[in-house]
Scaffold this active site. Structure first.
Site, mmCIF file in Angstrom:
data_model
loop_
_atom_site.group_PDB
_atom_site.id
_atom_site.type_symbol
_atom_site.label_atom_id
_atom_site.label_comp_id
_atom_site.label_asym_id
_atom_site.label_seq_id
_atom_site.Cartn_x
_atom_site.Cartn_y
_atom_site.Cartn_z
ATOM 1 N N ARG A 198 0.965 -1.167 0.086
ATOM 2 C CA ARG A 198 -0.211 -0.026 0.088
ATOM 3 C C ARG A 198 0.974 1.226 -0.046
ATOM 4 N NH1 ARG A 198 -4.867 0.055 -1.786
ATOM 5 N NH2 ARG A 198 -5.430 1.577 -0.325
ATOM 6 N N GLU B 3 -3.343 12.555 4.710
ATOM 7 C CA GLU B 3 -3.017 11.184 4.027
ATOM 8 C C GLU B 3 -3.950 10.796 3.230
ATOM 9 O OE1 GLU B 3 -0.978 8.736 6.915
ATOM 10 O OE2 GLU B 3 0.228 10.547 7.758
ATOM 11 N N ASP C 185 8.171 -1.476 13.130
ATOM 12 C CA ASP C 185 8.237 -0.238 14.027
ATOM 13 C C ASP C 185 9.627 0.278 13.932
ATOM 14 O OD1 ASP C 185 5.486 0.195 14.403
ATOM 15 O OD2 ASP C 185 5.300 -1.434 16.029
#
Length: 367
Positions: free
Chosen positions: A249, A300, A350
């Site tokens: 994505r 966004e 992360d």
């Protein structure tokens, strides 16, 4: 005799940590990046005196004390705590889902009342064994919260309905029966004072860096410079997409400077209805408690990735997992190349995990 011990492709977090460790071990490194700046997706740039997160919000959080001590060598962190809010048609709800959310949604006051409401809605939906994201979400937080705060947002984020997404995506979602809206609930969290770019700059101090260099466009010549390569770009691109392209994505940002000192009162506001085209608005100054006269916001928009776009989130479904396993086998057969980071390992990482893995890889490699 090669000019460098390591050619590090990508000046993001993985590359910068490896470069720092290699330099400490007396190795000579060349770091290259095809962008015109260091720090990869955690790059921050100064606009109107505000550190703007060009590639989306990055909030450092970890329970790993060693990683926390490591990053504190390069920056002093502030006390920022991630407490986003959700905007559903002008109604504001606390995130992550906690007693504040349940109180606003249903008027309940105690954890027992909230749990009873969720159980009632779960039973009404008839879900016993969740098979997709929609069913998993309803079984976690009930139908009302799913419809208002999850369905539209997640559909925009992934570009497909929740009924077509795997249940595991939502399992990471914090649900709390306390009045605690600290999203990460990590032992250590904050934003580096002065932004992430300055932090990465310190990691790369004393190491040669060349920007605007496209490794894959000049691979043979660049490979010839060093004994080994640390590659942090997309693993499928490295192999010329020979087995097909992995799916990602992507995210598009619309950033603007506004002539007001405070636009939305919070760093992160998610727009959870399906009608609003963007997923969230970031107001960058709030990450560092800014008092500047102007503000900078970024809307966004989530999008399906295509070649030439910036890949953000790997689509970790079964099909892509199987394809990545084939690319990993090819990567493992490259003795002089270390594949690392979010793109090199096709993994949602992360920041603290990227550092942890980079340190681990560096320790084994440089031992």
């Amino acid at each position: 005799m090669k000019q460098y011990d390591y050619l590090i492709v990508g000046a993001g977090l993985f590359g910068a940590v490896f470069a720092h460790e290699a330099k400490k071990a007396g190795k000579k490194c060349l770091v290259i990046d095809k962008r015109d700046h260091i720090a990869g997706n955690i790059y921050t740039e100064n606009v109107e005196g505000i550190n703007v997160h060009r590639y989306g919000a990055h909030i450092f959080h970890t329970n790993n004390k060693a990683v926390w001590q490591y990053v504190n060598q390069f920056a002093e962190f502030n006390r920022y705590t991630n407490s986003p809010v959700a905007n559903y048609h002008g109604q504001i709800y606390n995130l992550p889902f906690n007693m504040n959310t349940f109180n606003k949604m249903w008027g309940v006051v105690t954890p027992a009342e909230a749990k009873a409401k969720i159980e009632e809605q779960k039973a009404a939906a008839g879900i016993t064994d969740p098979q997709n994201l929609e069913e998993q979400a309803i079984s976690l937080v009930g139908t009302d919260i799913y419809e208002k705060l999850i369905k539209g947002y997640t559909g925009k984020q992934w570009g497909r309905p929740c009924t077509e997404l795997p249940a595991f995506i939502i399992k990471r979602l914090p649900v709390r029966f306390t009045y605690d809206d600290n999203y990460f609930n990590a032992l250590y969290q904050g934003i580096p004072n002065g932004g992430y770019t300055a932090m990465v700059e310190k990691m790369l101090a004393g190491t040669e860096v060349r920007l605007n260099v496209d490794y894959l466009a000049d691979k043979a010549a660049l490979d010839a410079l060093a004994e080994k390569v640390v590659y942090t770009g997309p693993v499928d691109a490295y192999f010329g997409y020979r087995l097909g392209a992995l799916q990602y994505r992507s995210v598009r940002f619309e950033t603007e400077v506004l002539d007001t000192d405070n636009y939305q009162g919070n760093a992160v506001v998610n727009y959870t209805d399906a009608e609003t085209p963007y997923t969230r608005i970031i107001e960058h100054k709030h990450f560092e408690f800014g008092t500047q006269p102007k503000t900078v916001i970024s809307r966004e928009y989530s999008a399906e990735w295509k070649k030439g776009d910036e890949p953000y989130y790997p689509v970790n479904d079964e099909k892509n997992g199987a394809l990545y396993a084939q690319y990993k086998a090819l990567a493992d057969a490259e003795p002089d190349v270390i594949f690392g980071g979010r793109l090199g390992e096709y993994k949602y990482y992360d920041m603290d995990k990227v550092i942890e893995v980079a340190l681990d890889v560096a320790a084994k490699e440089l031992a």
